[in-house]
Motif scaffolding. Structure first.
Motif, PDB file in Angstrom:
ATOM      1  N   LYS A   8       0.140   0.995   9.614  1.00 22.90           N
ATOM      2  CA  LYS A   8      -1.179   1.588   9.387  1.00 22.90           C
ATOM      3  C   LYS A   8      -1.301   1.908   7.901  1.00 22.90           C
ATOM      4  CE  LYS A   8      -1.180   3.826  13.897  1.00 22.90           C
ATOM      5  NZ  LYS A   8      -1.228   5.122  14.600  1.00 22.90           N
ATOM      6  N   SER A   9      -2.327   1.357   7.270  1.00 23.60           N
ATOM      7  CA  SER A   9      -2.543   1.595   5.841  1.00 23.60           C
ATOM      8  C   SER A   9      -4.031   1.760   5.586  1.00 23.60           C
ATOM      9  CB  SER A   9      -1.983   0.447   5.006  1.00 23.60           C
ATOM     10  OG  SER A   9      -2.773  -0.711   5.188  1.00 23.60           O
ATOM     11  N   GLU A  10      -4.388   1.930   4.317  1.00 20.18           N
ATOM     12  CA  GLU A  10      -5.788   2.087   3.944  1.00 20.18           C
ATOM     13  C   GLU A  10      -6.612   0.838   4.257  1.00 20.18           C
ATOM     14  OE1 GLU A  10      -5.493   0.967  -0.751  1.00 20.18           O
ATOM     15  OE2 GLU A  10      -4.829   2.958  -0.135  1.00 20.18           O
ATOM     16  N   SER A  11      -5.945  -0.309   4.413  1.00 16.56           N
ATOM     17  CA  SER A  11      -6.680  -1.545   4.700  1.00 16.56           C
ATOM     18  C   SER A  11      -6.838  -1.799   6.198  1.00 16.56           C
ATOM     19  CB  SER A  11      -5.983  -2.738   4.054  1.00 16.56           C
ATOM     20  OG  SER A  11      -4.758  -3.002   4.705  1.00 16.56           O
ATOM     21  N   THR A  57       1.771   3.737   3.633  1.00 14.35           N
ATOM     22  CA  THR A  57       1.732   2.971   4.871  1.00 14.35           C
ATOM     23  C   THR A  57       2.599   3.655   5.926  1.00 14.35           C
ATOM     24  OG1 THR A  57       1.385   0.881   3.720  1.00 14.35           O
ATOM     25  CG2 THR A  57       2.270   0.734   5.944  1.00 14.35           C
ATOM     26  N   TYR A 111       0.823  -1.207   0.000  1.00 14.63           N
ATOM     27  CA  TYR A 111       0.000   0.000   0.000  1.00 14.63           C
ATOM     28  C   TYR A 111       0.857   1.258   0.000  1.00 14.63           C
ATOM     29  CZ  TYR A 111      -3.578  -3.328   1.347  1.00 14.63           C
ATOM     30  OH  TYR A 111      -4.420  -4.392   1.373  1.00 14.63           O
TER      31      TYR A 111
END
Length: 71
Positions: free
Chosen positions: A57-60, A18, A15
């Motif tokens: 920490k990512s969009e997912s 991140t 991603y």
């Protein structure tokens, strides 16, 4: 990888953007960086031996993993 590590290890994220944060067992943040490209990142932490928590920490979502440093 590898884990346990001597302080140098590789992170791979698919991603863009991140956020990487590493905390010691007391909850103090010892490292923070944002991955701008979805590729591998080689980190070389200069911290005392011990157990740390690596948070991605990512969009997912957010993922936390234990990281053991043993030089």
């Amino acid at each position: 990888y590898p884990n346990p590590t001597s302080g140098q290890f590789t992170l791979v994220s698919q991603y863009i953007g991140t956020q990487i944060e590493i905390y010691n067992v007391l909850g103090d943040k010892v490292y923070s960086e944002k991955i701008l490209n979805p590729k591998s990142l080689i980190l070389n932490l200069d911290v005392p031996d011990g157990v740390y928590f690596l948070q991605l920490k990512s969009e997912s979502g957010t993922e936390t993993q234990k990281l053991i440093i043993n030089k």
